[in-house]
Each structure stands twice: as C-alpha cells, then as structure tokens.
Design an enzyme around this catalytic site. Structure first.
Site, PDB file in Angstrom:
ATOM      1  N   PHE A 127       0.854  -1.188   0.000  1.00  0.00           N
ATOM      2  CA  PHE A 127       0.000   0.000   0.000  1.00  0.00           C
ATOM      3  C   PHE A 127       0.894   1.243   0.000  1.00  0.00           C
ATOM      4  O   PHE A 127       1.830   1.338   0.791  1.00  0.00           O
ATOM      5  CB  PHE A 127      -0.897  -0.027   1.242  1.00  0.00           C
ATOM      6  CG  PHE A 127      -1.967   1.007   1.233  1.00  0.00           C
ATOM      7  CD1 PHE A 127      -3.141   0.792   0.530  1.00  0.00           C
ATOM      8  CD2 PHE A 127      -1.821   2.208   1.920  1.00  0.00           C
ATOM      9  CE1 PHE A 127      -4.154   1.745   0.516  1.00  0.00           C
ATOM     10  CE2 PHE A 127      -2.819   3.166   1.906  1.00  0.00           C
ATOM     11  CZ  PHE A 127      -3.984   2.929   1.200  1.00  0.00           C
ATOM     12  N   ASP A 198       1.890  -4.877   8.632  1.00  0.00           N
ATOM     13  CA  ASP A 198       0.730  -3.993   8.547  1.00  0.00           C
ATOM     14  C   ASP A 198      -0.510  -4.883   8.427  1.00  0.00           C
ATOM     15  O   ASP A 198      -0.638  -5.652   7.460  1.00  0.00           O
ATOM     16  CB  ASP A 198       0.879  -3.071   7.322  1.00  0.00           C
ATOM     17  CG  ASP A 198      -0.243  -2.035   7.245  1.00  0.00           C
ATOM     18  OD1 ASP A 198      -1.347  -2.307   7.754  1.00  0.00           O
ATOM     19  OD2 ASP A 198      -0.014  -0.966   6.647  1.00  0.00           O
ATOM     20  N   TYR A 223     -10.727   1.662  10.849  1.00  0.00           N
ATOM     21  CA  TYR A 223     -11.976   1.998  10.135  1.00  0.00           C
ATOM     22  C   TYR A 223     -12.374   0.980   9.075  1.00  0.00           C
ATOM     23  O   TYR A 223     -13.387   1.143   8.415  1.00  0.00           O
ATOM     24  CB  TYR A 223     -11.901   3.393   9.519  1.00  0.00           C
ATOM     25  CG  TYR A 223     -10.681   3.689   8.664  1.00  0.00           C
ATOM     26  CD1 TYR A 223     -10.595   3.224   7.360  1.00  0.00           C
ATOM     27  CD2 TYR A 223      -9.634   4.443   9.173  1.00  0.00           C
ATOM     28  CE1 TYR A 223      -9.482   3.492   6.589  1.00  0.00           C
ATOM     29  CE2 TYR A 223      -8.508   4.716   8.412  1.00  0.00           C
ATOM     30  CZ  TYR A 223      -8.438   4.234   7.123  1.00  0.00           C
ATOM     31  OH  TYR A 223      -7.328   4.501   6.359  1.00  0.00           O
ATOM     32  N   LYS A 224     -11.579  -0.078   8.894  1.00  0.00           N
ATOM     33  CA  LYS A 224     -11.913  -1.090   7.883  1.00  0.00           C
ATOM     34  C   LYS A 224     -12.738  -2.192   8.559  1.00  0.00           C
ATOM     35  O   LYS A 224     -13.870  -1.958   8.945  1.00  0.00           O
ATOM     36  CB  LYS A 224     -10.639  -1.590   7.218  1.00  0.00           C
ATOM     37  CG  LYS A 224      -9.981  -0.475   6.388  1.00  0.00           C
ATOM     38  CD  LYS A 224      -8.610  -0.832   5.869  1.00  0.00           C
ATOM     39  CE  LYS A 224      -8.053   0.335   5.041  1.00  0.00           C
ATOM     40  NZ  LYS A 224      -6.598   0.279   4.905  1.00  0.00           N
ATOM     41  N   ARG A 372     -12.861  -4.343  -6.781  1.00  0.00           N
ATOM     42  CA  ARG A 372     -12.551  -4.953  -5.478  1.00  0.00           C
ATOM     43  C   ARG A 372     -13.838  -5.119  -4.681  1.00  0.00           C
ATOM     44  O   ARG A 372     -14.624  -4.176  -4.550  1.00  0.00           O
ATOM     45  CB  ARG A 372     -11.573  -4.029  -4.761  1.00  0.00           C
ATOM     46  CG  ARG A 372     -10.907  -4.612  -3.562  1.00  0.00           C
ATOM     47  CD  ARG A 372      -9.828  -3.671  -3.040  1.00  0.00           C
ATOM     48  NE  ARG A 372     -10.407  -2.518  -2.369  1.00  0.00           N
ATOM     49  CZ  ARG A 372      -9.828  -1.883  -1.350  1.00  0.00           C
ATOM     50  NH1 ARG A 372      -8.652  -2.269  -0.897  1.00  0.00           N
ATOM     51  NH2 ARG A 372     -10.401  -0.838  -0.793  1.00  0.00           N
TER      52      ARG A 372
HETATM   53  C1  LIG Z   1      -5.945   1.475   4.663  1.00  0.00           C
HETATM   54  C2  LIG Z   1      -4.479   1.277   4.797  1.00  0.00           C
HETATM   55  C3  LIG Z   1      -3.687   2.221   5.452  1.00  0.00           C
HETATM   56  C4  LIG Z   1      -4.319   3.482   5.930  1.00  0.00           C
HETATM   57  O1  LIG Z   1      -3.448   4.382   6.503  1.00  0.00           O
HETATM   58  P1  LIG Z   1      -4.036   5.689   7.195  1.00  0.00           P
HETATM   59  O2  LIG Z   1      -2.841   6.353   7.716  1.00  0.00           O
HETATM   60  O3  LIG Z   1      -4.975   5.226   8.288  1.00  0.00           O
HETATM   61  O4  LIG Z   1      -4.767   6.476   6.177  1.00  0.00           O
HETATM   62  C5  LIG Z   1      -2.334   1.949   5.621  1.00  0.00           C
HETATM   63  N1  LIG Z   1      -1.797   0.805   5.151  1.00  0.00           N
HETATM   64  C6  LIG Z   1      -2.532  -0.122   4.495  1.00  0.00           C
HETATM   65  C7  LIG Z   1      -1.912  -1.374   4.003  1.00  0.00           C
HETATM   66  C8  LIG Z   1      -3.893   0.099   4.289  1.00  0.00           C
HETATM   67  O5  LIG Z   1      -4.626  -0.800   3.641  1.00  0.00           O
END
Ligand SMILES: *Cc1c(COP(=O)(O)O)cnc(C)c1O
Length: 413
Positions: A127, A198, A223-224, A372
């Site tokens: 990501f 992560d 939030y996921k 997705r």
């Molecule tokens: C959603 C996501 C994030 C989100 O990071 P924020 O700092 O909360 O915006 C980070 N890493 C991964 C792999 C994600 O899927």
C-alpha cells in the site's frame, strides 16, 4: 460439480452461526455493501455510545471525565481488547494516531535498534502510504538508509545482512493475497532483520497470531474490518521483549513516564505507553470501541470459515456466468492464501464499478483496472455474494457501464 444456485446460498445463510450478528449493524435497505474493507459499516450501538459520551461525559462532567470516565485509559484499554484479535497479550497494543503515523514511529524505532543496517525491505505492490512513510523517514534521517522494493515472490530471497527491517502488509489491499506471516518472519529473523506487519486488511478479517509468528512490530487500521468509523484511530503492537529497548521519535507528552509532572525533558513511559504521542481523539475512540466489541462477540474460527465461504461463493457465482466477459480473477483461488476480499481485473474496471454502485452494489475500484469486493463476515450474507455476482454479470452483459457519467472519476475511488 453442480453449479451454485441462489437457493444454495440461502441455505448457507440459514446455517450460518454468525447470521444474528448482522442485526448488530445498521445497513441501508436496497444496498449490498461489499466495501467494509475500505470503510466498515455502522454498528447499531455506536450512535448511542457516542451521543452518551458527548452529552453526559463531555457535556456534564467536562474535564473531570479524563479520570472519571477513564478517557486517559482509552488507548490502552481498547488496545487490550484489540490484542485478542491479533494474538497479542494485554499491555502490548495501543490505539493511537493513523496507520501512517504509527508506521513512522515503529520504523524509526526499528532503524535505531539496527544501526549498522541500512535497508528497509518491502514489496513493490505494498500500500503506497507504507512506502511513502519509509521514504520520508529515510530522507529525514539522512544516514544513507534506503527503501528496497522487490516483487512479492522475491521477498524471502531478498532479505540479507543489509536488511534492518522487513515491512510488509499481511493481506494485499489490491489483490487480497495473504502472506505466510510465520514463514516470512522466520526468514527475516534468520538474516538478523526485524519484522513489521501492517494488518490493515487482516485485523477482524483473518486470523492473526503475532506472538506465534514471533513478529516484532505491527500496525493496523480501525476503520476497515473493525468498523470504527471514518478516520478511526489506528493501532500498533510491539513485542514485549522489545518494548523497553525501543524509543520512537514522536516523543509527545502522553508517551512520557509522567505527563502530569510537566518536566522539561522527555523520559519515555515504561512499556507500550511510550508509543503514544498526543491527546487521544476521545469521540473516535468511543466509536472504535463499539466496533471492536461487536467483533469480539464472534468466534474467530467461525469468522474465517464464513469469510472463506463467502469469497468462494462469490468467485464461483461470477465465474460460472461470466465466461467471455473479460473478467480476470486476481485473488488467489487457494483460500489459504486469500484474505476476506475478491478482486477481478477488467479493462473497464472504473465505469463497471460505478454502474454497480448505481444499482446499490457497493464495492470499489483500485487503479489501474481492479474491481474490489470486500466480504466482511460479520454482516455479509451468502445471498449478498450471489446477488452481487448476478449484478456484475448483468452490468457486463448489457454494457450498462458504458455511459459517460460512469467514466467520470471522483476524488475517492
Ligand atoms: C488502509 C491502509 C492504510 C491506511 O493508513 P491511514 O494512515 O490510516 O490512512 C495503511 N496501510 C494499508 C496497508 C492500508 O490498507
């Protein structure tokens, strides 16, 4: 094998031990929500809990609520609840900041512990925020650190004596491919490197056991799949044997050993507390806690079994009807290597998703060409997987996606 039918999906719902938990969520009528991997749905308990906090705790008890209602304890208290979902112990997790900021803190701490090594190793398809944070940190340090990116299948071989830390996302956000956490952690340790995971697409979606895997650090997202609400605070974990050895550079007052001693210089708090920085977002914390409480009501093994069932059903329902429609499955067919999402490649991915959303089937699009679909096992039904597949096939067959309004890109895809 006999083809899947809607009746078969309905029968699976009737036997589903998690089915009653769907009632714990407010889901709008006429919507099939398959984007809980981007923003989880609203738990029924959340509005009342947040309203109570605002009216009674903030409104009536004002600043005394930090003690009286335990606001100051929230990062650790919710961290302890979350620990149960990721194979961590109590006192090992705090809820704070965003995933990006937590990555910064942990990567910096890891590099300090391995001063003779200069490489952060990750995968090209990680990501982007994870990679951007590593880039920003190495530039700030100015000591010749580098972020090295390789393809997913070259990771294990790329860990070497230069590697300070291996930073990976357990379940890939685009393809839904899940890494073997234990094997890669072992490979990192064999080469003397630290391992940072992560868990943004793992916590609440797939079983995770950080302790069993012997990992060093982890971050994740609120939030996921944890249903904490838009912009919910994130979490971080540090293996207990490292907590006293690590210091992180965002040395804010709430990570101090005695914040209310107001000393002029920093002394880190014992244990995981030193990974806090500033004042917690109390309203968001309350919403996150309500989301995690619903998740803790589910048996982890049942969650995984249902998640595999839902994703299997969706793949089967799409593939048995979508021959020749240009869809290409990118999520592993092997359920053991799959998170709780299914992704298909299609050349017209963006407008196809917009046409689906217009029909009330909400997934999302990830550039360049990926449709997705997230399957949050707490509130998604087997018939939802069936109906979403039918809608996708209909949109493709009718070419309903090929209208100008579906091609216009919004800021958030
Ligand atoms: C959603 C996501 C994030 C989100 O990071 P924020 O700092 O909360 O915006 C980070 N890493 C991964 C792999 C994600 O899927």
């Amino acid at each position: 094998m006999s083809p899947l039918t809607r009746a078969r999906c309905a029968a699976l719902d009737a036997q589903d031990p998690l089915a009653p938990l769907r009632e714990e969520f407010r889901l709008p009528d006429g919507v099939l929500y398959l984007d809980g991997n981007s923003l989880g749905a609203l738990p029924r308990a959340t509005p009342d809990r947040v309203a109570e906090l605002i009216e009674r705790e903030w409104g009536q008890d004002l600043v005394t609520s930090w003690n009286k209602h335990g606001w100051i304890e929230l990062p650790r208290r919710i961290g302890d609840k979350l620990a149960r979902l990721i194979g961590a112990g109590s006192g090992e997790v705090v809820v704070a900041d965003s995933t990006s900021v937590n990555l910064f803190k942990l990567l910096a701490a890891a590099l300090r512990l391995a001063p003779s090594r200069r490489v952060i190793l990750s995968e090209r398809d990680n990501f982007p925020t994870d990679l951007y944070i590593a880039e920003g940190l190495t530039a700030l340090l100015g000591k010749g650190h580098a972020l090295r990116l390789v393809e997913s299948d070259a990771l294990a071989a790329a860990i070497d004596a230069e590697t300070a830390v291996v930073m990976l996302t357990h379940v890939n956000y685009r393809t839904g491919t899940m890494h073997d956490m234990a094997a890669l952690t072992e490979a990192a340790h064999r080469a003397g490197a630290l391992m940072l995971w992560d868990l943004a697409h793992s916590a609440g979606a797939v079983p995770v056991d950080l302790t069993l895997a012997g990992a060093d650090f982890a971050v994740g997202c609120g939030y996921k799949y944890l249903n904490g609400g838009p912009g919910a605070p994130a979490f971080l974990w540090v293996a207990p044997q490292h907590q006293e050895r690590f210091s992180q550079p965002l040395s804010g007052w709430l990570g101090h050993a005695e914040p209310f001693a107001f000393e002029p210089s920093y002394r880190p708090a014992p244990g995981i507390g030193r990974f806090l920085c500033g004042t917690p977002p109390v309203l968001s914390m309350a919403a996150l806690e309500a989301g995690i409480d619903v998740m803790l009501a589910a048996e982890p093994a049942a969650l995984r079994e249902k998640s595999i069932g839902l994703t299997d059903c969706f793949i089967a329902a799409v593939e048995q009807a979508a021959e020749g429609l240009g869809l290409d499955l990118v999520t592993p067919r092997d359920a053991a290597r799959r998170g709780s999402q299914v992704s298909f490649r299609h050349v017209a991915g963006y407008p196809v998703m917009q046409a689906l959303i217009q029909r009330g089937v909400i997934g999302d699009f990830r550039a360049p060409d990926i449709l997705r679909f997230g399957f949050a096992p707490l509130y998604t039904r087997f018939v939802d997987a069936w109906d979403a597949a039918a809608a996708l096939v209909e949109v493709l067959r009718s070419r309903a996606w090929d209208r100008p309004e579906f091609h216009r890109r919004a800021a958030v895809t």
